[in-house]
Design a protein around this motif. Structure first.
Motif, PDB file in Angstrom:
ATOM      1  N   GLY A 191     -37.419  50.810   0.465  1.00 41.11           N
ATOM      2  CA  GLY A 191     -36.494  51.192  -0.573  1.00 41.11           C
ATOM      3  C   GLY A 191     -36.760  49.865  -2.151  1.00 41.11           C
ATOM      4  N   VAL A 192     -36.362  49.636  -2.861  1.00 43.33           N
ATOM      5  CA  VAL A 192     -36.610  49.473  -3.727  1.00 43.33           C
ATOM      6  C   VAL A 192     -35.344  48.240  -5.191  1.00 43.33           C
ATOM      7  N   LEU A 193     -35.799  47.612  -6.090  1.00 38.63           N
ATOM      8  CA  LEU A 193     -34.444  46.914  -6.788  1.00 38.63           C
ATOM      9  C   LEU A 193     -35.375  47.089  -7.834  1.00 38.63           C
ATOM     10  N   VAL A 194     -34.454  47.393  -8.877  1.00 37.89           N
ATOM     11  CA  VAL A 194     -34.628  47.658 -10.257  1.00 37.89           C
ATOM     12  C   VAL A 194     -34.126  46.670 -11.131  1.00 37.89           C
ATOM     13  N   LYS A 245     -32.482  49.871  -3.645  1.00 40.67           N
ATOM     14  CA  LYS A 245     -31.060  49.097  -2.532  1.00 40.67           C
ATOM     15  C   LYS A 245     -30.530  47.594  -3.676  1.00 40.67           C
ATOM     16  N   TYR A 246     -30.650  47.588  -4.768  1.00 47.37           N
ATOM     17  CA  TYR A 246     -30.409  46.837  -5.537  1.00 47.37           C
ATOM     18  C   TYR A 246     -30.767  46.701  -7.226  1.00 47.37           C
ATOM     19  N   LEU A 247     -29.338  46.654  -7.996  1.00 45.38           N
ATOM     20  CA  LEU A 247     -29.328  47.015  -9.286  1.00 45.38           C
ATOM     21  C   LEU A 247     -28.832  45.804 -10.198  1.00 45.38           C
ATOM     22  N   VAL A 248     -30.510  44.956 -10.794  1.00 48.50           N
ATOM     23  CA  VAL A 248     -30.035  43.509 -11.569  1.00 48.50           C
ATOM     24  C   VAL A 248     -30.095  43.968 -13.032  1.00 48.50           C
ATOM     25  N   ALA A 249     -28.716  43.297 -13.298  1.00 49.22           N
ATOM     26  CA  ALA A 249     -28.031  42.731 -14.459  1.00 49.22           C
ATOM     27  C   ALA A 249     -28.362  41.699 -14.900  1.00 49.22           C
ATOM     28  N   PRO A 250     -29.588  41.729 -15.862  1.00 52.38           N
ATOM     29  CA  PRO A 250     -30.430  40.448 -15.207  1.00 52.38           C
ATOM     30  C   PRO A 250     -29.273  39.279 -16.451  1.00 52.38           C
ATOM     31  N   ASP A 251     -28.394  40.029 -17.876  1.00 51.16           N
ATOM     32  CA  ASP A 251     -27.597  39.305 -17.792  1.00 51.16           C
ATOM     33  C   ASP A 251     -26.148  40.141 -19.009  1.00 51.16           C
ATOM     34  N   ILE A 252     -25.995  39.412 -19.279  1.00 48.75           N
ATOM     35  CA  ILE A 252     -24.141  39.972 -19.483  1.00 48.75           C
ATOM     36  C   ILE A 252     -24.681  41.001 -21.394  1.00 48.75           C
TER      37      ILE A 252
END
Length: 288
Positions: free
Chosen positions: A51-54, A78-85
């Motif tokens: 899988g991937v992380l975005v 696999k993961y969705l990263v909101a890197p900040d608000i």
């Protein structure tokens, strides 16, 4: 409304580039406050367990979905990263397309999204977050933060809870690549405007936008960096400079060889040297 923040036809202007065989970036034009050309970038990373992380999802175009298939195979995202608000408006569309993806986000983002209920069709306030990074932890910035075994195997994470935007910074361990959003810009955003017709651009230096040129001076990594350093010292770190410094020291200890920022050019050579020059005052160099 988020429709004012994104290109009308993202597929027409998206620049897709393989940084390594395991990492592909999706770059797009983006104007902050309607006048600053900072660009936007999503980073898709193949995970060693499948899988991937975005990191910082941008518009989910057919070509972007094809990158997920190429790197992630049948396991998808696999993961969705909101890197900040600030980087979050495409989370809902990606989660709808990849419903088993786990969202990682800073504290405060869920509340910010909830406040848009009924106002922004791109934001589904019912999206569930898998990991919420807590603000002002009692623990040291040097203490490793765990998300899940497969994530921890591939990524180091530092959460700058004192940063105005609440920054999540990752190290992709298999290839020693630093991935970040607003901790450090690298303007001008050349790649992100590569497919934009100059005649339709707004905010470009060629259009005599003085504020845009000034902003690029503050957010660059080459030449005289006094204004970039002043911004980091007096703005980015003002709420808790000691903790900010500690977080930077952790990042500096990582063996990264490239830096992929959300805004501006990817740094593929001398990345550690560039990082140390920008954050010289915080890392112990004399304040000039």
């Amino acid at each position: 409304m988020s429709d004012k923040l994104v290109p009308a036809s993202p597929a027409d202007v998206m620049v897709i580039r393989d940084i390594t065989p395991s990492i592909t970036t999706l770059s797009l034009p983006f104007l902050r406050f309607g006048r600053f050309e900072i660009g936007g970038r999503s980073t898709i990373v193949r995970m060693t367990g499948g899988g991937v992380l975005v990191f910082s999802p941008v518009a989910l175009t057919p070509d972007a979905a094809a990158v997920v298939t190429r790197l992630g195979g049948k396991e998808g995202v696999k993961y969705l990263v909101a890197p900040d608000i600030e980087h979050h408006i495409f989370l809902s569309k990606w989660l709808k397309a990849y419903p088993t993806a786990r969202i990682i986000a800073p504290e405060g983002l869920a509340e910010k999204r909830a406040a848009t209920a009924g106002k922004d069709p791109r934001v589904n306030v019912d999206d569930k977050f898998f990991a919420v990074l807590a603000d002002k932890r009692s623990q040291s910035m040097r203490e490793p933060q765990s998300i899940a075994p497969d994530f921890d195997a591939d990524f180091g994470l530092v959460y700058f809870d004192m940063h105005p935007n609440k920054e999540v910074v990752l190290l992709y361990r298999p290839e020693n690549i630093l991935i970040e959003a607003d901790l450090m810009f690298n303007l001008p955003a050349i790649e992100q405007y590569q497919r934009v017709d100059p005649a339709t651009r707004h905010g470009a230096p060629g259009h005599a936008n003085l504020l845009n040129r000034i902003f690029q001076t503050v957010m660059r990594t080459e030449g005289d960096l006094v204004w970039a350093r002043r911004f980091q010292w007096h703005v980015a770190s003002r709420s808790d400079r000691a903790r900010f410094n500690e977080g930077l020291q952790v990042v500096d200890s990582w063996p990264f060889e490239k830096i992929i920022p959300c805004h501006g050019e990817t740094i593929e050579k001398n990345a550690k040297e560039v990082f140390r020059r920008v954050f010289a005052w915080h890392l112990g160099s004399n304040k000039d």
